[in-house]
Design a protein around this motif. Sequence first.
Motif, PDB file in Angstrom:
ATOM      1  N   ARG A 168     -55.971  34.940  87.922  1.00  0.00           N
ATOM      2  CA  ARG A 168     -54.536  34.927  88.574  1.00  0.00           C
ATOM      3  C   ARG A 168     -53.379  35.169  87.092  1.00  0.00           C
ATOM      4  NH1 ARG A 168     -53.291  29.531  90.092  1.00  0.00           N
ATOM      5  NH2 ARG A 168     -50.818  28.968  89.750  1.00  0.00           N
ATOM      6  N   PRO A 169     -52.980  35.259  87.652  1.00  0.00           N
ATOM      7  CA  PRO A 169     -51.391  36.140  86.954  1.00  0.00           C
ATOM      8  C   PRO A 169     -51.434  35.357  85.874  1.00  0.00           C
ATOM      9  CG  PRO A 169     -50.877  36.948  89.046  1.00  0.00           C
ATOM     10  CD  PRO A 169     -51.884  35.763  89.010  1.00  0.00           C
ATOM     11  N   ASP A 170     -50.521  36.180  85.033  1.00  0.00           N
ATOM     12  CA  ASP A 170     -49.879  35.097  83.178  1.00  0.00           C
ATOM     13  C   ASP A 170     -48.222  35.408  83.398  1.00  0.00           C
ATOM     14  OD1 ASP A 170     -51.399  37.306  81.888  1.00  0.00           O
ATOM     15  OD2 ASP A 170     -52.808  36.209  80.834  1.00  0.00           O
ATOM     16  N   SER A 191     -55.170  49.413  79.659  1.00  0.00           N
ATOM     17  CA  SER A 191     -55.354  48.603  78.827  1.00  0.00           C
ATOM     18  C   SER A 191     -54.787  47.297  79.223  1.00  0.00           C
ATOM     19  CB  SER A 191     -55.565  49.568  77.402  1.00  0.00           C
ATOM     20  OG  SER A 191     -53.933  49.806  76.915  1.00  0.00           O
ATOM     21  N   ALA A 192     -53.750  46.704  78.873  1.00  0.00           N
ATOM     22  CA  ALA A 192     -52.784  46.203  79.609  1.00  0.00           C
ATOM     23  C   ALA A 192     -53.053  45.438  80.637  1.00  0.00           C
ATOM     24  CB  ALA A 192     -51.246  45.918  78.896  1.00  0.00           C
ATOM     25  N   PHE A 193     -53.401  45.092  81.219  1.00  0.00           N
ATOM     26  CA  PHE A 193     -53.224  44.355  82.408  1.00  0.00           C
ATOM     27  C   PHE A 193     -54.341  45.038  83.538  1.00  0.00           C
ATOM     28  CE2 PHE A 193     -48.934  45.281  81.917  1.00  0.00           C
ATOM     29  CZ  PHE A 193     -48.486  43.796  81.640  1.00  0.00           C
ATOM     30  N   GLU A 194     -55.171  43.911  84.039  1.00  0.00           N
ATOM     31  CA  GLU A 194     -55.844  43.750  84.778  1.00  0.00           C
ATOM     32  C   GLU A 194     -55.734  44.243  86.401  1.00  0.00           C
ATOM     33  OE1 GLU A 194     -59.122  42.949  84.428  1.00  0.00           O
ATOM     34  OE2 GLU A 194     -59.247  42.057  82.301  1.00  0.00           O
ATOM     35  N   ARG A 270     -48.789  39.981  87.050  1.00  0.00           N
ATOM     36  CA  ARG A 270     -49.756  41.174  86.618  1.00  0.00           C
ATOM     37  C   ARG A 270     -50.029  40.087  85.732  1.00  0.00           C
ATOM     38  NH1 ARG A 270     -45.853  45.964  84.495  1.00  0.00           N
ATOM     39  NH2 ARG A 270     -44.490  43.829  83.635  1.00  0.00           N
ATOM     40  N   LYS A 271     -52.349  40.370  85.305  1.00  0.00           N
ATOM     41  CA  LYS A 271     -52.633  39.207  84.238  1.00  0.00           C
ATOM     42  C   LYS A 271     -53.647  40.398  83.174  1.00  0.00           C
ATOM     43  CE  LYS A 271     -57.347  37.187  84.323  1.00  0.00           C
ATOM     44  NZ  LYS A 271     -56.618  35.965  83.306  1.00  0.00           N
ATOM     45  N   ARG A 272     -53.220  39.516  82.066  1.00  0.00           N
ATOM     46  CA  ARG A 272     -53.094  40.410  80.887  1.00  0.00           C
ATOM     47  C   ARG A 272     -54.870  40.625  80.686  1.00  0.00           C
ATOM     48  NH1 ARG A 272     -52.442  37.364  77.331  1.00  0.00           N
ATOM     49  NH2 ARG A 272     -51.917  38.540  75.004  1.00  0.00           N
ATOM     50  N   ARG A 273     -55.014  41.995  80.379  1.00  0.00           N
ATOM     51  CA  ARG A 273     -56.304  42.478  80.237  1.00  0.00           C
ATOM     52  C   ARG A 273     -56.674  41.825  78.057  1.00  0.00           C
ATOM     53  NH1 ARG A 273     -59.834  45.497  83.067  1.00  0.00           N
ATOM     54  NH2 ARG A 273     -57.933  46.671  84.439  1.00  0.00           N
ATOM     55  N   ASN A 274     -57.532  40.997  78.313  1.00  0.00           N
ATOM     56  CA  ASN A 274     -57.799  40.942  76.993  1.00  0.00           C
ATOM     57  C   ASN A 274     -59.912  41.531  76.361  1.00  0.00           C
ATOM     58  OD1 ASN A 274     -56.429  38.624  76.383  1.00  0.00           O
ATOM     59  ND2 ASN A 274     -57.300  37.262  78.105  1.00  0.00           N
ATOM     60  N   GLN A 275     -60.124  42.193  77.403  1.00  0.00           N
ATOM     61  CA  GLN A 275     -61.763  42.978  77.731  1.00  0.00           C
ATOM     62  C   GLN A 275     -61.456  44.805  77.768  1.00  0.00           C
ATOM     63  OE1 GLN A 275     -64.556  41.685  76.253  1.00  0.00           O
ATOM     64  NE2 GLN A 275     -63.429  39.755  76.505  1.00  0.00           N
ATOM     65  N   PRO A 276     -61.902  45.507  77.298  1.00  0.00           N
ATOM     66  CA  PRO A 276     -62.230  46.887  77.626  1.00  0.00           C
ATOM     67  C   PRO A 276     -61.607  47.465  79.034  1.00  0.00           C
ATOM     68  CG  PRO A 276     -63.109  46.836  75.506  1.00  0.00           C
ATOM     69  CD  PRO A 276     -62.980  45.521  76.345  1.00  0.00           C
TER      70      PRO A 276
END
Length: 540
Positions: A168-170, A191-194, A270-276
């Motif tokens: 789900r995009p945030d 690195s910023a988005f899924e 877009r969904k922000r990425r929180n993991q590598p």
Amino acid sequence: MSSANISKQRRQLHKVLQQLKKHDKDVVVSEEPTNILFVSNSSVLCGVTIEELEEVFSPYDPKCSYIVFPTKKSYSLVPTQLCDEYVIPNGFKTIENFISQHEEEELKGIVSSSRGAERLNNRCVLHYGYVFNYNTNSSDEKCSEFPSLCNTLVDRMITEKIISPEQRPDQITVNFYEPGQGIPAHVDTHSAFEDTILSLSLLSNVVMEFRDCANSALKLDVLLPRYSLMVLKDDARYRYRHGISCRMYDVDPVSHRMFKREQRISFTFRKRRNQPCKCKFMEFCDWDRNGKMAIPNDDKNGRLLEKEYVKNVYENIADHFDETRYSQWKAIDQFLTGLPDGSLLFDSGCGNGKYLIRKDSLLKIGCDICEQLTKIAYNKGCSVIRADALALAIKDSCMDAVLSIAVIHHFATKERRQQALQEIVRILKPGGMACITVWAMEQHLDGDSQYAKMRTNKEDEDLENCHDEKRILVHSGKEFKQQDVLVPWQKDPKGLKQFLRYYHVFVEKELDELIQEIPRTHIVSSVYEQGNWICIFKKV
């Protein structure tokens, strides 16, 4: 018609064709008749519309098609059938009519009444959820919540299984385009988005261009229809830059019909990425993979890199490599011609055996670490063994001459490059001669470089591939930006079967200095030819 008029028309035709050959690398001029009619002075630049072309040519063939160009080119093409297959990047999809006209009007009203739009060079932008920082290519600062209709559309994406609930995009970026405006080619930062990027098109159709990050000459045009949802995953998301050219007209890549751009708004989810990032496109990824894409600094990592990006690649491309490697370079031909009759020559890294099959009075044997290439050379009647250039299966001081053509630059550390040269010196007789070639970092010294010929019609963009002294980068363009690079090999014209080969490209005098560090060597000559440094030395 008089013979004078015929001669004049022939001269005019010859002039047009020569200009076409010189200025447009996208078009191949055939010496034989084809089903494609070239129509000079017939483009938008000349004030000619596709309807006017149809009026002229359709009476002769109602089924003929038209290829027109929105900018730059002053001609059109009229084939009896479309000659290009419509190719889209893997992972690209459009879902037409994802929103209704009423929803479009409501979305337009929401963003038109919103404050805080940011003006960029070529468009205005507005953010929801999190602000996208164009300086850092990241999105960390919270901002206005999603409008309720956007949440409804995201729910629809999940219900229709376009994305999973976990995706789900945030973050939303709204782009406002006036007619003629576009967006520079880019990759949404790994690195910023899924993985999945989604974008709604409002008010107007538009053509988006996709360019391969490893081959900017590979351009795929796709149509984004009004009301549609674009979905980017896999290659389309990670391996291709996407952008919209600044122009007033587009050409539908399927129908080849031209249309005028109108005002347009896009909503990118877009969904922000929180993991590598763990995408499979690590050569293009900006997230460090525990140093896997670092320039090797020891023998172990050098061997691992060479296995994946040299040996394994050549095993896969051997047949195609053989089809493209047949011409011989002037400096190498002169070196071989200058050897005494009956000289024993060893070709270290002989490839497909193009120098072993050369007709001369030399006794020749070669080796290559690639099994498929040795089989190809053997089937041509060459005397060839499978061996590593770092450990040649040859006795000391037994060869009159040695070739090493385009091999040393595939070794990933200075020590391994030196070891390959030391092996050459070891097997040479005292007084024996060696000819070494490597790719040059300086590709502009003669206008006829091997690399420029291999990669014609390049746009030297390199938007992502900035200089990085620690990381191996994928090379795209005409000029090398750093010495340690991955260079693409295309097995098909569309570039869909692509392999990346490791190269350490040499700066001027670097090869000479590497040779001079090895005892018992004396450099006879060092020249630049076709984008290569070629050094001939003697064992003393």
